[in-house]
Motif scaffolding. Structure first.
Motif, short mmCIF file in Angstrom:
data_model
loop_
_atom_site.label_atom_id
_atom_site.label_comp_id
_atom_site.label_asym_id
_atom_site.label_seq_id
_atom_site.Cartn_x
_atom_site.Cartn_y
_atom_site.Cartn_z
N GLY A 1 42.08 33.44 37.06
CA GLY A 1 41.84 33.27 38.69
C GLY A 1 42.24 31.78 39.21
N GLN B 1 46.10 28.08 50.64
CA GLN B 1 46.69 28.86 51.66
C GLN B 1 45.85 29.63 52.46
OE1 GLN B 1 50.24 28.71 51.93
NE2 GLN B 1 50.03 27.37 50.25
N LYS C 1 48.12 31.81 38.19
CA LYS C 1 49.09 31.90 37.38
C LYS C 1 50.09 33.13 37.65
CE LYS C 1 46.71 32.84 33.72
NZ LYS C 1 45.45 32.41 34.05
N ASN D 1 47.13 23.63 41.71
CA ASN D 1 46.79 24.53 42.65
C ASN D 1 45.28 24.12 43.38
OD1 ASN D 1 46.30 26.78 44.32
ND2 ASN D 1 46.46 28.26 42.77
N1 LIG Z 1 46.93 28.25 46.57
C1 LIG Z 1 46.12 29.45 46.95
N2 LIG Z 1 45.58 29.57 48.01
C2 LIG Z 1 45.14 30.88 48.45
N3 LIG Z 1 44.83 31.86 47.65
C3 LIG Z 1 45.16 31.65 46.23
C4 LIG Z 1 45.97 30.29 45.89
N4 LIG Z 1 46.25 30.48 44.59
C5 LIG Z 1 45.88 31.78 44.01
N5 LIG Z 1 45.12 32.44 45.15
C6 LIG Z 1 44.36 33.52 45.18
O1 LIG Z 1 43.60 33.62 43.93
C7 LIG Z 1 43.19 34.69 43.25
C8 LIG Z 1 43.65 34.57 41.82
O2 LIG Z 1 45.21 34.18 41.53
P1 LIG Z 1 46.06 34.77 40.54
O3 LIG Z 1 47.43 34.35 40.52
O4 LIG Z 1 45.79 36.40 40.42
O5 LIG Z 1 45.27 33.98 39.36
P2 LIG Z 1 45.35 34.31 37.42
O6 LIG Z 1 46.87 34.86 37.49
O7 LIG Z 1 45.47 32.93 36.96
O8 LIG Z 1 44.23 35.01 37.01
C9 LIG Z 1 44.63 35.69 43.89
O9 LIG Z 1 43.61 36.37 44.92
C10 LIG Z 1 45.33 34.88 44.78
O10 LIG Z 1 46.00 35.43 45.68
#
Ligand SMILES: Nc1ncnc2c1ncn2[C@@H]1O[C@H](COP(=O)(O)OP(=O)(O)O)[C@@H](O)[C@H]1O
Ligand SMILES: [Mg+2]
Length: 240
Positions: free
Chosen positions: A13, A177, A16, A151
């Motif tokens: 989360g 974001q 990545k 991030n």
């Molecule tokens: N900078 C950001 N601003 C807003 N939402 C984010 C941001 N980075 C990640 N998210 C949200 O957080 C959640 C987890 O991101 P994700 O890429 O699936 O993480 P991982 O792959 O590391 O498990 C998703 O719903 C994503 O859209």
């Protein structure tokens, strides 16, 4: 040489997959290797080769022996056969163990024409921050190709701490974001790849001019900011 970039962070989360999608936007047509418990990068279709990880890392470690040693064989073979700049979304709890295996094979990869790089994603969450020096240290063999994305989805990392734990790596930042709820739903459903294809007229019809334009502005900005955050890693990937 073909460059292959592993996106790692053993905590889940942290963004990545968002970062992986950003690289897929910037490095047009780059093949993607996804390692996770189930496929998530669905919108990327045939660009993605998916490998399932067993959910319980600890059980794998405990079992030891041949099964755990052979766990990444298919992933390794996929990396070794890359012929285009390739991005790997390495799922949670897999980064340190996969990088350790790859580090042990670096001469074989070099002989196969593969140059490896690592992109560590972290948030301000202490558990994620604690993984950063571990991952960068396992990635020491690729000193010239180590990237970190801070991030800020959970706030800013203390700059001094960030500097200390990322020493030697190229650091960039992705802001939190904030977007319209409907924009978030569109992003969730279609990933970054859907944003460039948004139809302004259809959004206006569906949500009205005001909200429709806001959704499009929000999503366009998110796409650009993610693409900006991945820029150093993308430049390395496509450099000759
Ligand atoms: N900078 C950001 N601003 C807003 N939402 C984010 C941001 N980075 C990640 N998210 C949200 O957080 C959640 C987890 O991101 P994700 O890429 O699936 O993480 P991982 O792959 O590391 O498990 C998703 O719903 C994503 O859209
Ligand atoms: Mg993910």
């Amino acid at each position: 040489m073909t460059r292959v970039l592993g996106i790692v962070q053993d905590k889940g989360g942290v963004g990545k997959s968002v970062i992986c999608r950003g690289l897929a936007e910037v490095v047009q047509g780059a093949p993607v290797i996804e390692i996770d418990s189930s496929p998530r990068l669905l919108e990327l279709g045939k660009r993605v080769t998916f490998f399932r990880t067993r959910a319980d890392r600890e059980a794998i470690e405990l079992s030891g022996g041949a099964a755990s040693r052979a766990e990444f064989d298919q992933v390794i073979d996929a990396i070794a056969s890359a012929t285009l700049p390739t991005v790997i979304d390495v799922g949670a709890n897999t980064g340190v163990s996969l990088l350790t295996v790859i580090a042990g094979l670096r001469e074989d990869f070099a002989a196969a024409g593969i140059e490896f790089g690592v992109l560590v994603v972290t948030t301000a969450e202490p558990g994620a921050l604690a993984e950063v020096p571990k991952l960068l240290s396992v990635a020491a063999p690729w000193a010239a190709a180590r990237f970190v994305i801070e991030n800020r989805v959970q706030g800013e990392v203390d700059p001094k701490l960030l500097l200390k734990i990322t020493s030697g790596a190229t650091v960039s930042c992705l802001l939190n974001q904030v977007m319209d709820e409907k924009a978030a739903a569109i992003l969730q459903a279609g990933g970054l790849a859907s944003i460039a294809k948004l139809d302004a007229k259809a959004l206006h019809t569906k949500f009205g001019i005001a909200q429709g334009s806001r959704i499009r502005r929000d999503l366009t900005r998110v796409r650009l900011e993610v693409m900006h955050a991945v820029r150093p890693a993308a430049e390395w990937l496509i450099a000759k």
